[in-house]
Design an enzyme around this catalytic site. Sequence first.
Site, PDB file in Angstrom:
ATOM      1  CB  CYS A   1      23.756  72.953  55.380  1.00 24.83           C
ATOM      2  SG  CYS A   1      25.523  73.220  55.158  1.00 24.83           S
TER       3      CYS A   1
ATOM      4  CG  HIS B   1      23.435  69.631  51.796  1.00 22.56           C
ATOM      5  ND1 HIS B   1      22.614  70.714  51.624  1.00 22.56           N
ATOM      6  CD2 HIS B   1      24.642  70.130  52.156  1.00 22.56           C
ATOM      7  CE1 HIS B   1      23.286  71.828  51.847  1.00 22.56           C
ATOM      8  NE2 HIS B   1      24.530  71.492  52.180  1.00 22.56           N
TER       9      HIS B   1
ATOM     10  CD  GLU C   1      19.486  69.425  50.515  1.00 28.98           C
ATOM     11  OE1 GLU C   1      19.549  68.688  51.527  1.00 28.98           O
ATOM     12  OE2 GLU C   1      20.020  70.548  50.460  1.00 28.98           O
TER      13      GLU C   1
END
Length: 539
Positions: free
Chosen positions: A86, A180, A182
């Site tokens: 990002c 993202h 994660e």
Amino acid sequence: MAEIHDQFDTILILDFGSQYSHLITRRCRELNVYAELMPCTTKISDLHFKPKGIILSGSPYSVYDDDAPHADPAIYTLGVPILGICYGLQEMAYHNKGKIAQCNHREYGFAQVEVSKIGEGSSSSVDALFEGLGDMQVWMSHGDQLSEMPPNFHIIGRTQSAPYAAIAHDSKPFYGIQFHPEVTHSPRGKEVIGRFVLNICGCRTNWTMEEFIGKEIARIRDICGPKGRVIGAVSGGVDSTVAAKLMHEAIGDRFHAIMVDNGVLRLNEAKQVNEMLNKDLGVNLTVVDASDLFLSRLEGVEDPEKKRKIIGNTFINVFEEEAAKIEAAAEAEEKKGAEAKGRVEWLLQGTLYPDVIESISFKGPSATIKTHHNVGGLLADMKLKLIEPLRELFKDEVRALGRLLSIPAPLVQRHPFPGPGLAIRILGPVTREQVKILQQADSIYIEEIRNANLYNQISQAFAVLLPVKAVGVMGDKRTYEQVIALRAVQSEDFMTADWYVFPPEVLRRISSRITNEVSGVNRVTYDISSKPPSTVEWL
Ligand SMILES: Nc1ncnc2c1ncn2[C@@H]1O[C@H](COP(=O)(O)OP(=O)(O)OP(=O)(O)O)[C@@H](O)[C@H]1O
Ligand SMILES: O=c1[nH]c(=O)c2[nH+]cn([C@@H]3O[C@H](COP(=O)(O)O)[C@@H](O)[C@H]3O)c2[nH]1
Ligand SMILES: NC(=O)CC[C@H](N)C(=O)O
Ligand SMILES: [Mg+2]
């Protein structure tokens, strides 16, 4: 001295202030690769190790903001793979002379990434970052995006509104992704991180608690030397129990575990913990009753931060006194001809990685919400040096470690209990009477949760004693008594938490037992607040 980085390949995560930075660290570790979070302002020349790869986190900033954070340019000449996530992608593009602009369509939520094919027909393939993954659903949260590719980069994935959703350098192992990976909302995100840390960086997957035990024991022996002795602050909580057991394995009875009865423990806690540690774990524990000292210093104190500081400081006073006693006893024995013993130089604490992370932000410690007694509440001029073997671990890693050290399951699964104890669950001044009321209510609450077989579904449950009185009627008589609030939360890491939905009959039984059995309480309420905006504890 052996360093953690000599033993485990390390992924360095540079934190630009994203809410998810610590999740990147967790995902790497779940892949059995050691990862460490550092502020994005970290200078490569200040590192005393060479990472195997670097991940740049997201950020609330835009790269062109005046005060936008930027990474040390030296990361690009270190010769290791870099993945920007990002803001991290935008930062990488910015450094490499690409352009970033506000999107027409800001993306918050789900998006579909179409992975670019390299080559034609049957010999076509995808970039190493996406190998074997194909098009996938991902989660986005951005208002800016890449508007012009940096020279020598190419597209490896796109979404409907982000044509440069994933990019890679033509010849160097530099990658950027706008989504993202994660967060759990990117179902294959962990595999993307895996492609990077395993295939591209080539990290060894030896970050397991089995490996950690052996290496940490060796490290502790090294730190303490052949004679050094350690005094341990042990509470009966998961963290300090695991730390104590590890210490005991490393240096045997040169480790002295001390539990302080600070007058604000749960009902019968000191007795139970004493039995568990001595009997079940073979760790020699001394319980020091300092309840008078703590309660007298807390007298009349209402302010939550003052309570926390008083307790943190008093803990250290007590530990220093105990260390002096242990040394005096050894000296007396030496005078009688016993072999000389080492000094008590160290204080063991069960500090975990989340405690440390809180103070990592590149702007310095984030706003102080509350002072955890073992981090911010320490005495400035303390003589004992700290030893914190769990400093790099998350709670679930500590629990796994505890199981490997053969710590009984009920102990490993215990809900956390804060060092300042019931003092931060009694709103208003702490007195022996108030402590007694709360101990009884809390004990009934936990007992009923266990009876209903719900203890392991809840991350933390406790009762709070409110400083208000309410009217009730008992046996036809008017009562005017205090109120108990019940709290139960589910949480992965206690950074965020949601309130637990009890079956109504369990709450009914708990309420009825508390109002019947605890004198001084005529009303029970249930706390339905999440964190944020509330916190887990009330103070
Ligand atoms: N009553 C106590 N006596 C001695 N040491 C304590 C006491 N309470 C807290 N500590 C110290 O403070 C540290 C931090 O407390 P904390 O509650 O975070 O951890 P814990 O009690 O080990 O585990 P848990 O989070 O599961 O309760 C403990 O690891 C321990 O070193
Ligand atoms: O050892 C501790 N010393 C403290 O001073 C302290 N304050 C909060 N906690 C525990 O931390 C977790 C998050 O709590 P909060 O949302 O209230 O900050 C919850 O698990 C809390 O019980 C503490 N633990
Ligand atoms: N989550 C992020 O890293 C956001 C980066 C940047 N602030 C944007 O809005 O695009
Ligand atoms: Mg505790």
